[in-house]
Design an enzyme around this catalytic site. Sequence first.
Site, PDB file in Angstrom:
ATOM      1  N   ARG A 100      98.555  74.144  57.737  1.00  0.00           N
ATOM      2  CA  ARG A 100      99.437  74.264  58.897  1.00  0.00           C
ATOM      3  C   ARG A 100      99.107  73.254  59.991  1.00  0.00           C
ATOM      4  O   ARG A 100      99.956  72.927  60.821  1.00  0.00           O
ATOM      5  CB  ARG A 100      99.370  75.681  59.473  1.00  0.00           C
ATOM      6  CG  ARG A 100      98.027  76.046  60.048  1.00  0.00           C
ATOM      7  CD  ARG A 100      97.988  77.414  60.705  1.00  0.00           C
ATOM      8  NE  ARG A 100      96.641  77.711  61.185  1.00  0.00           N
ATOM      9  CZ  ARG A 100      96.157  77.279  62.334  1.00  0.00           C
ATOM     10  NH1 ARG A 100      96.909  76.559  63.144  1.00  0.00           N
ATOM     11  NH2 ARG A 100      94.921  77.573  62.689  1.00  0.00           N
ATOM     12  N   GLU A 113      82.495  85.808  72.650  1.00  0.00           N
ATOM     13  CA  GLU A 113      83.690  86.175  71.902  1.00  0.00           C
ATOM     14  C   GLU A 113      83.574  87.582  71.334  1.00  0.00           C
ATOM     15  O   GLU A 113      84.538  88.365  71.373  1.00  0.00           O
ATOM     16  CB  GLU A 113      83.956  85.181  70.776  1.00  0.00           C
ATOM     17  CG  GLU A 113      85.277  85.469  70.068  1.00  0.00           C
ATOM     18  CD  GLU A 113      85.429  84.742  68.741  1.00  0.00           C
ATOM     19  OE1 GLU A 113      86.508  84.181  68.494  1.00  0.00           O
ATOM     20  OE2 GLU A 113      84.461  84.757  67.943  1.00  0.00           O
ATOM     21  N   TYR A 135      92.573  90.338  67.589  1.00  0.00           N
ATOM     22  CA  TYR A 135      91.437  91.177  67.191  1.00  0.00           C
ATOM     23  C   TYR A 135      91.145  92.359  68.118  1.00  0.00           C
ATOM     24  O   TYR A 135      91.067  93.504  67.674  1.00  0.00           O
ATOM     25  CB  TYR A 135      90.179  90.315  67.086  1.00  0.00           C
ATOM     26  CG  TYR A 135      90.238  89.250  66.037  1.00  0.00           C
ATOM     27  CD1 TYR A 135      89.965  89.534  64.704  1.00  0.00           C
ATOM     28  CD2 TYR A 135      90.568  87.942  66.380  1.00  0.00           C
ATOM     29  CE1 TYR A 135      90.024  88.547  63.736  1.00  0.00           C
ATOM     30  CE2 TYR A 135      90.636  86.947  65.417  1.00  0.00           C
ATOM     31  CZ  TYR A 135      90.361  87.252  64.095  1.00  0.00           C
ATOM     32  OH  TYR A 135      90.423  86.273  63.149  1.00  0.00           O
ATOM     33  N   ARG A 156      85.242 105.342  53.785  1.00  0.00           N
ATOM     34  CA  ARG A 156      86.347 104.948  54.665  1.00  0.00           C
ATOM     35  C   ARG A 156      85.835 104.361  55.985  1.00  0.00           C
ATOM     36  O   ARG A 156      86.540 104.378  56.994  1.00  0.00           O
ATOM     37  CB  ARG A 156      87.244 106.157  54.951  1.00  0.00           C
ATOM     38  CG  ARG A 156      87.821 106.774  53.675  1.00  0.00           C
ATOM     39  CD  ARG A 156      88.656 108.003  53.972  1.00  0.00           C
ATOM     40  NE  ARG A 156      89.160 108.609  52.735  1.00  0.00           N
ATOM     41  CZ  ARG A 156      89.952 109.675  52.687  1.00  0.00           C
ATOM     42  NH1 ARG A 156      90.332 110.259  53.819  1.00  0.00           N
ATOM     43  NH2 ARG A 156      90.369 110.159  51.535  1.00  0.00           N
ATOM     44  N   CYS A 187      91.907  85.470  60.879  1.00  0.00           N
ATOM     45  CA  CYS A 187      91.304  84.837  59.694  1.00  0.00           C
ATOM     46  C   CYS A 187      90.346  85.810  59.027  1.00  0.00           C
ATOM     47  O   CYS A 187      90.417  86.034  57.826  1.00  0.00           O
ATOM     48  CB  CYS A 187      90.582  83.549  60.094  1.00  0.00           C
ATOM     49  SG  CYS A 187      91.686  82.265  60.703  1.00  0.00           S
ATOM     50  N   ARG A 204      90.347  85.750  55.019  1.00  0.00           N
ATOM     51  CA  ARG A 204      91.387  85.133  54.195  1.00  0.00           C
ATOM     52  C   ARG A 204      91.316  83.614  54.246  1.00  0.00           C
ATOM     53  O   ARG A 204      91.597  82.919  53.261  1.00  0.00           O
ATOM     54  CB  ARG A 204      92.780  85.595  54.654  1.00  0.00           C
ATOM     55  CG  ARG A 204      93.124  85.165  56.061  1.00  0.00           C
ATOM     56  CD  ARG A 204      94.543  85.419  56.493  1.00  0.00           C
ATOM     57  NE  ARG A 204      94.756  84.943  57.854  1.00  0.00           N
ATOM     58  CZ  ARG A 204      95.111  83.692  58.167  1.00  0.00           C
ATOM     59  NH1 ARG A 204      95.299  82.800  57.207  1.00  0.00           N
ATOM     60  NH2 ARG A 204      95.266  83.335  59.426  1.00  0.00           N
ATOM     61  N   ASP A 262      87.327  78.221  57.547  1.00  0.00           N
ATOM     62  CA  ASP A 262      86.985  76.868  57.991  1.00  0.00           C
ATOM     63  C   ASP A 262      85.481  76.733  57.783  1.00  0.00           C
ATOM     64  O   ASP A 262      84.680  77.077  58.642  1.00  0.00           O
ATOM     65  CB  ASP A 262      87.374  76.707  59.464  1.00  0.00           C
ATOM     66  CG  ASP A 262      86.972  75.359  60.045  1.00  0.00           C
ATOM     67  OD1 ASP A 262      86.361  74.543  59.333  1.00  0.00           O
ATOM     68  OD2 ASP A 262      87.266  75.124  61.233  1.00  0.00           O
ATOM     69  N   ASN A 302      81.174  82.686  62.202  1.00  0.00           N
ATOM     70  CA  ASN A 302      81.526  84.016  61.691  1.00  0.00           C
ATOM     71  C   ASN A 302      80.296  84.744  61.153  1.00  0.00           C
ATOM     72  O   ASN A 302      80.145  85.953  61.369  1.00  0.00           O
ATOM     73  CB  ASN A 302      82.566  83.899  60.581  1.00  0.00           C
ATOM     74  CG  ASN A 302      83.847  83.209  60.997  1.00  0.00           C
ATOM     75  OD1 ASN A 302      84.365  82.355  60.276  1.00  0.00           O
ATOM     76  ND2 ASN A 302      84.376  83.547  62.165  1.00  0.00           N
ATOM     77  N   HIS A 338      87.690  76.267  52.713  1.00  0.00           N
ATOM     78  CA  HIS A 338      88.132  74.883  52.766  1.00  0.00           C
ATOM     79  C   HIS A 338      87.288  74.043  53.720  1.00  0.00           C
ATOM     80  O   HIS A 338      86.679  74.551  54.665  1.00  0.00           O
ATOM     81  CB  HIS A 338      89.611  74.793  53.166  1.00  0.00           C
ATOM     82  CG  HIS A 338      89.950  75.578  54.403  1.00  0.00           C
ATOM     83  ND1 HIS A 338      90.386  76.882  54.344  1.00  0.00           N
ATOM     84  CD2 HIS A 338      89.918  75.250  55.716  1.00  0.00           C
ATOM     85  CE1 HIS A 338      90.615  77.328  55.568  1.00  0.00           C
ATOM     86  NE2 HIS A 338      90.325  76.347  56.427  1.00  0.00           N
ATOM     87  N   TYR A 344      88.105  70.704  56.052  1.00  0.00           N
ATOM     88  CA  TYR A 344      89.131  69.776  56.514  1.00  0.00           C
ATOM     89  C   TYR A 344      88.724  68.347  56.156  1.00  0.00           C
ATOM     90  O   TYR A 344      87.534  68.025  56.067  1.00  0.00           O
ATOM     91  CB  TYR A 344      89.330  69.921  58.020  1.00  0.00           C
ATOM     92  CG  TYR A 344      90.094  71.168  58.395  1.00  0.00           C
ATOM     93  CD1 TYR A 344      91.473  71.231  58.225  1.00  0.00           C
ATOM     94  CD2 TYR A 344      89.446  72.288  58.895  1.00  0.00           C
ATOM     95  CE1 TYR A 344      92.186  72.378  58.552  1.00  0.00           C
ATOM     96  CE2 TYR A 344      90.145  73.446  59.222  1.00  0.00           C
ATOM     97  CZ  TYR A 344      91.518  73.474  59.043  1.00  0.00           C
ATOM     98  OH  TYR A 344      92.222  74.625  59.348  1.00  0.00           O
TER      99      TYR A 344
END
Length: 353
Positions: free
Chosen positions: A26, A63, A132, A175, A194, A258, A261, A269, A299, A301
């Site tokens: 994208r 964050e 989030y 659960r 993400c 999903r 980067d 993360n 991926h 970049y």
Amino acid sequence: MKSNIESDYLKLLKDILDNGVSKSDRTGTGTQSIFGRQIRHDMKNGFPLLTTKRIAVKTMMTELKWFLRGDTNIKYLVDNNCNIWNGDAYKKYQLMICNAVDIDMLSQQEFIEKIRIDDEFAENWGDLGPIYGKQWRRWEESDKHIDGVSYFLSNGIDQIKNLIEQLKTNPDSRRLMVNAWNVGEIDQMTLPPCHFGFQVYTRELNEIERYVKLVELTNRPLFFLDYGDGDVKMKEFMKECDELNIPTRAISLMWNQRSVDTFLGLPFNIASYGLLLEIIAKEVNMVPDELIGSLGDCHLYSNHLEQTKEQLTRQPMKLPELYLTNVDILKGEFEFDIQGYKHHETIKAPLSN
């Protein structure tokens, strides 16, 4: 055998370089991509803060506090010099005023500065939609029908509060999950999540594990239990563990992502979910056990390939230790100290958004 996260991470980088296929994306940058990988870390090996390049710890912490507080406006981030969502907020601003009459478009720098100094402007233009924090703390509940009448709970579902309550009352539940992928609100989000959900798992600590925690807490020499009075001694130790509130359970966390980067985002993360695991464990008096990342599209970049090759030449160092205090997860409050963080220098790379 449980792995060290940095070893798994470096193997993943090499896997993408060796086996990745070229894909469009994208952002228009282009990627090398592989699909379906997992990374794991035994928390006894140290806090999962990568050492083959420096990770921005304060940015990561800010964050996570923002998420836990249920906030979706970048004002809090800007006030705390956390810039990772600036580009997304500015893109939303551009789209909203591009057809407006008699409004001069600000540059991104001007936009962020106005967010910082003008509360009314920040309220009007700084929100990123139901991302989030909204999903973690105020998931919109569907209509409820009671006696033929439809009701809507405006406060939503507090998934973090529910998770903590379940861990305290039913720790063996399957659960114990928090989800950010709300299909009914994806179109309203500036950027769909993400890392879209996480699950925790707990188990009972055995007597040896609790005894080791007792030794660590009291700074006493390790007592070997191979002799005739071993059973008696162990009972005494377990009684002392109970008196000192030594945890009886260990907790692991697996997050699902999903879109990964891998060069810029994944180290961040890893550290963020490692910190979240430590916070949850502290809140419910459990021992952090294992951190697991379940990864989809991994991926690199096209403008990160040379930086990745440079990172792969570096030798990992010993991971640091994390010390948490004043934890109140429902208020998004905690203090921490990271000790022994030795690392290689930063590797600069452009952000693709």
